[in-house]
Design a protein around this motif. Structure first.
Motif, mmCIF file in Angstrom:
data_model
loop_
_atom_site.group_PDB
_atom_site.id
_atom_site.type_symbol
_atom_site.label_atom_id
_atom_site.label_comp_id
_atom_site.label_asym_id
_atom_site.label_seq_id
_atom_site.Cartn_x
_atom_site.Cartn_y
_atom_site.Cartn_z
ATOM 1 N N CYS A 41 0.804 -1.222 0.000
ATOM 2 C CA CYS A 41 0.000 0.000 0.000
ATOM 3 C C CYS A 41 0.841 1.279 0.000
ATOM 4 N N THR A 122 -10.678 -2.672 6.821
ATOM 5 C CA THR A 122 -10.310 -3.553 5.713
ATOM 6 C C THR A 122 -8.858 -3.991 5.827
ATOM 7 N N SER A 168 -6.612 -7.683 -3.517
ATOM 8 C CA SER A 168 -7.862 -7.093 -3.979
ATOM 9 C C SER A 168 -8.492 -6.222 -2.890
ATOM 10 N N SER A 171 -6.422 -2.935 -2.532
ATOM 11 C CA SER A 171 -6.137 -2.138 -3.729
ATOM 12 C C SER A 171 -6.582 -0.682 -3.607
ATOM 13 N N LYS A 172 -7.650 -0.409 -2.879
ATOM 14 C CA LYS A 172 -8.090 0.990 -2.766
ATOM 15 C C LYS A 172 -7.167 1.827 -1.880
ATOM 16 N N TYR A 173 -6.293 1.175 -1.100
ATOM 17 C CA TYR A 173 -5.349 1.905 -0.256
ATOM 18 C C TYR A 173 -3.997 2.087 -0.930
ATOM 19 N N PRO A 176 -2.637 5.292 -6.856
ATOM 20 C CA PRO A 176 -2.873 4.971 -8.267
ATOM 21 C C PRO A 176 -1.597 5.104 -9.082
#
Length: 185
Positions: A41, A122, A168, A171-173, A176
């Motif tokens: 992350c 999460t 998965s 992934s949002k942490y 980009p």
């Protein structure tokens, strides 16, 4: 610093540790999983208060690392060789520190606070699930024999890394991906 405790993992297992050896293994797995999650992350999920970092100025702008978000609050900006800048001399827009009075190639020392006030649920779930997965695939009984009956279990493929499910979840942490334009001069 670990993102979860041994008690977090044991609560999800629904049982106490069988002995001190298992508790030590769980603690070691937590440290390993925490390191892998933080690397994946690109953040440590901790709150940093009153810390400083340096930034380079190009065209009056200094890009800020994604690890400084969320929660970046800048308390002071110092232009090396000049001194402290007033709040009217700089501002943050998006993930860029704008310092119009700074010359190209200048170095700034930025002091502030940033990071997570609490580890996201999460992330905690991902670390615990990885530790439990590692515990469940760790080598154990390879062969049992009772009288004439003999059962041999296949060797487990033990790989201590993040599973695709954990990646998965996390992934949002992860910052980009982006691109930069290089110009040859």
């Amino acid at each position: 610093m670990a993102l979860v405790t041994t008690d977090d993992v044991l609560a999800r297992l629904g049982r106490p540790a069988t002995d001190a050896t298992e508790e030590a293994r769980i603690s070691a797995f937590i440290e390993d999983a925490t390191g892998l999650v933080c690397d994946f992350c690109w953040t440590d999920f901790q709150r940093h208060t009153g810390e400083s970092f340096e930034a380079q100025v190009e065209e009056g702008k200094a890009p800020l690392a994604s690890a400084l978000f969320p929660g970046l609050v800048i308390s002071s900006v110092t232009l090396i060789g000049v001194g402290a800048l007033g709040e009217a001399d700089w501002y943050v827009r998006g993930r860029v520190l704008h310092v119009p009075c700074a010359a190209d190639g200048s170095t700034l020392t930025v002091t502030g606070s940033w990071g997570w006030s609490a580890v996201p649920a999460t992330v905690r779930a991902a670390v615990c699930s990885e530790v439990i997965r590692w515990i469940s695939v760790s080598p154990g009984t390879v062969m049992e024999k009772t009288g004439d009956l003999q059962v041999e279990y296949a060797a487990t493929a033990y790989s201590q890394g993040l599973s695709e499910a954990a990646k998965s979840m996390l992934s949002k942490y992860r910052p980009p991906l982006g691109s930069i334009t290089l110009i040859r001069s």
